[in-house]
Scaffold this active site. Sequence first.
Site, PDB file in Angstrom:
ATOM      1  N   SER A 543       0.844  -1.192   0.000  1.00 22.16           N
ATOM      2  CA  SER A 543       0.000   0.000   0.000  1.00 22.16           C
ATOM      3  C   SER A 543       0.887   1.254   0.000  1.00 22.16           C
ATOM      4  O   SER A 543       1.675   1.442  -0.912  1.00 22.16           O
ATOM      5  CB  SER A 543      -0.964  -0.031   1.179  1.00 22.16           C
ATOM      6  OG  SER A 543      -1.992   0.908   1.020  1.00 22.16           O
ATOM      7  N   ASP A 628      -9.717  -3.740  -5.441  1.00 22.89           N
ATOM      8  CA  ASP A 628      -9.063  -2.958  -4.394  1.00 22.89           C
ATOM      9  C   ASP A 628      -9.736  -1.594  -4.246  1.00 22.89           C
ATOM     10  O   ASP A 628      -9.867  -0.849  -5.216  1.00 22.89           O
ATOM     11  CB  ASP A 628      -7.580  -2.780  -4.737  1.00 22.89           C
ATOM     12  CG  ASP A 628      -6.751  -2.340  -3.538  1.00 22.89           C
ATOM     13  OD1 ASP A 628      -7.270  -1.568  -2.709  1.00 22.89           O
ATOM     14  OD2 ASP A 628      -5.591  -2.771  -3.442  1.00 22.89           O
ATOM     15  N   HIS A 663      -8.033  -4.930  -1.391  1.00 26.43           N
ATOM     16  CA  HIS A 663      -6.800  -4.448  -0.778  1.00 26.43           C
ATOM     17  C   HIS A 663      -6.201  -5.438   0.213  1.00 26.43           C
ATOM     18  O   HIS A 663      -4.991  -5.606   0.290  1.00 26.43           O
ATOM     19  CB  HIS A 663      -7.085  -3.127  -0.063  1.00 26.43           C
ATOM     20  CG  HIS A 663      -5.874  -2.296   0.184  1.00 26.43           C
ATOM     21  ND1 HIS A 663      -5.098  -1.775  -0.831  1.00 26.43           N
ATOM     22  CD2 HIS A 663      -5.294  -1.874   1.341  1.00 26.43           C
ATOM     23  CE1 HIS A 663      -4.103  -1.067  -0.311  1.00 26.43           C
ATOM     24  NE2 HIS A 663      -4.197  -1.127   1.003  1.00 26.43           N
TER      25      HIS A 663
END
Length: 691
Positions: A543, A628, A663
Amino acid sequence: MQSYQWPKDIKTPVVAKEPKEFKAHGDVRTDEYYWLNQRDNAKVIDYLKAENAYLDTMMAGTKAFQEKLFAEMKGRIKEKDESLPFKSNGYWYYSRFEEGKQYPIFCRKKETLEAPEEIMLDQNQMAEGFKYYSIGGRSVSDNNELLAYTVDSVSRRLYGLRFKNLKTGEIYPETIANVEGNDLAWAADNKTFFYIKKDITTLLGYQVWRHVLGTDPKQDVLVYEEKDNRFYINVFRSKSKKYVGIVADMNQVSTEYRLLEAANPTGSFTVFQPRQDNFQYTLEHFNDKFYILTDWEAPNFRLMETPEGKTSKENWKEVIAHRKDVYLSTLTVFKNHLVLGEVKDALNQLRVINQTDKKDYYITFDEAVYTSFVNVNPDYNTNILRFSYASMTTPNSIYDYNMDSQQRELKKQTEVLGGFKKDEYTSERLWATACDGAKVPVSLVYKKGIKKDGSNPLLLYAYGSYGSSMAPGFNGNVISLLDRGFVYAIAHVRGGQEMGRQWYDDGHLFKKKNTFYDFIDVGEFLIKEKYTTKEHLYANGGSAGGLLMGAITNIRPDLWHGVVADVPFVDVITTMSDPSIPLTTGEYEEWGNPADSAEYFYMKSYSPYDNVEKKAYPNLLVTTGLHDSQVQYFEPAKWVAKLRELKTDNNVVLFKINMEAGHGGASGRFDYLKDVALRYAFFLALEGKTE
C-alpha cells in the site's frame, strides 16, 4: 549463488499504448497506459489474466515449493481454536474456528462459561457460494437481544447492514447497502440504530443516518453530513454507554466530536470542541467528566479532563503533561485506574495510574524488543487490566493483570504448531544512522547460530506513512524464511510515529523523501554490519509501503536483489489529482494536493510511476486486487507496463492480480497464505532455494 532459472524465451504480456496528456502548472505529463483504468473493458481484463498466466509460467518451477510453503505455514496454525472470552453486559463473547474451516463462528454464553453456547453468526455457512466474504462490525443492543452486523461479499469495502434477533434467530428483512463496515451504534432504546453511508464513487463515509428497527430504510433520518471531504467520519457508543458519538477526523491534523445522550436518540448531536487546524483530540467519558488526549500545545499529546456540560477547550484541565521524548497514544479508563499507552524509543509501554492516590508505574517486560497494548476491557468496575504482549520470538499472549497487586496471569498464548521453539531464535534492536544524522530504529529476528559475515539473505520491511507505527510483533509465517537462513528486519522509518509526532512530521508532505532515504540507509547499514550484502538483500512493503518500494527501486535499484511491492500506491500525481478516486481527498494532508504547484512538483519528484526511466532494476514481484478499494488495480498495472518498457536489465518483473479480492487479499484464514507462499517462493528462488 545459483539463482532460480527462469523459463527462457517467454514473452511478456503486451500492453497497448494510448497516450494521454495531463497539464498542470505549466508541466506536461504523458501517460501511455492511462486506459488501463477501465475496469469493465474486456481488453483490460484480458491483459490482467495474461499477466497472471505469465506469472504462473515463470514461477512454474516453484509450484511444488509454494505448495510446501503453504502447507508449512498452515501447519503452524491451530485449526481448532477459540479466542479468549471477554465479558460484557452479562454475556461472555468469543469466536472460534473449527478444523479445516476458513472463517470464525461468533458465539456467546450467558453469565458463566459453563452456560450453553449461543451461535450468533457462523461465517462459514454465510460464506457458502461466495469467492470472498467478510463480516465487518458486530454490535449487540443494550437488552442483549439484537445483533447488528455488516457484510462485504465483493471486497470493495461497501458493506451491507443487517439485523438479527438473537432470541428467535430471525434475520430482519431490512438491508441497508453501502455502509461503513465497523461504525455501528445502538441507542439505549434497543430499536434505534446509527450507521454511516458511503459515497459509492469515492468510498468516503460522509453521512450518519438514524434507523429504527422494523421500519423501511427509506424512512431513515439523516442526522449528520460531513461537508469537508478531507475528513473521515466514525460513529460509536461510549464505553460508559451514556453517549452516541460522531467523530470527524482529518488524519494527524484535526478532530471534532459530536455527542448525543443514548437515551434520547431523536435529539440533536452537540459539538464537544469545534474543529481547528492542527488540533486533535480523543475522549473517554467517565462518571461526570471526560478525559481527553490532545495535541493542543503538545505535539506528543497530553491528558486533560473536563466536566460534563463544559466541554470546550478553555475548561480543560491538565492531568498528564506533554513530554518531548514520549508519545501518548492511548487511554483506557477504569473506576480506580487510568491506563496509558505510551511510545518511547519505538517501544510500546503501558503505564498504570491509581485514580485515588495518583501513584503510577509501568508494566515491565523482559525482552529488549517487544510490543504491548491494551486488549478488550469493556468493564469499568474492575481492577483487572487485560493486555496483549508479543515479540518477534514470543507468540501473541494475552494477560489479565491486577493493577493493585501488580500480578499478571497468562490467559492465552497463540499456539504455534509445526515444531516451533522460541529459544531457537533471537531478536535485537539496532539503530541505523540516516544520511541527515537521524537515528532510525531497526528490529531484527533470525535463527540462532547465523554468522554475521554478509552471507545471509535478509528481508527488510517497512510502511512509513500516516503516522502508523510498525510494532515488532510475532509473525509465524516468517519462520519459513528464518529456517532457511533469512534475517527478517523491520525499518521503523520516518512517516510512522515510533519516535513521536516529530517522526511523522519529518516523513510526510514536503519531507516524504526522508521515508525513502531512511529505508535505503537502513539497508546500507545492515550491509555494513555484515548481516547481508546487496546480492542477498530483499525489500517488501504494501500500500503506502508499496509506494516506498517503488521509490527505493527508482532511487537505488542497485541495492536490492529482489523487491515485492504489495498493492502499491505508485501513481501519486494522477491519483491525488482525481477527487473521484476513492480516498483521495482525505489524503491531501499526507501527500499534498496537486492543485498547489509546490506540492505538485514535490510529489512528482518521487512518484514511482513518473520516475521510471531507462536503467537496470531489481527483480520485482508486484501484487494487486481487481476490487481494491484503497489502491486501484490500475496503478500497479501501469507501473508494471512502464517498468517492462524501460528497464535495461534481464531481471524479471512479475505481476499477480487477485481477480476476486481487494486491498486485504483473500478473506479466508488459510487462502491468504497462498499469496505469502508466492512471495516467499519468489525471494527464496532468487536465493537458489526451491525446497
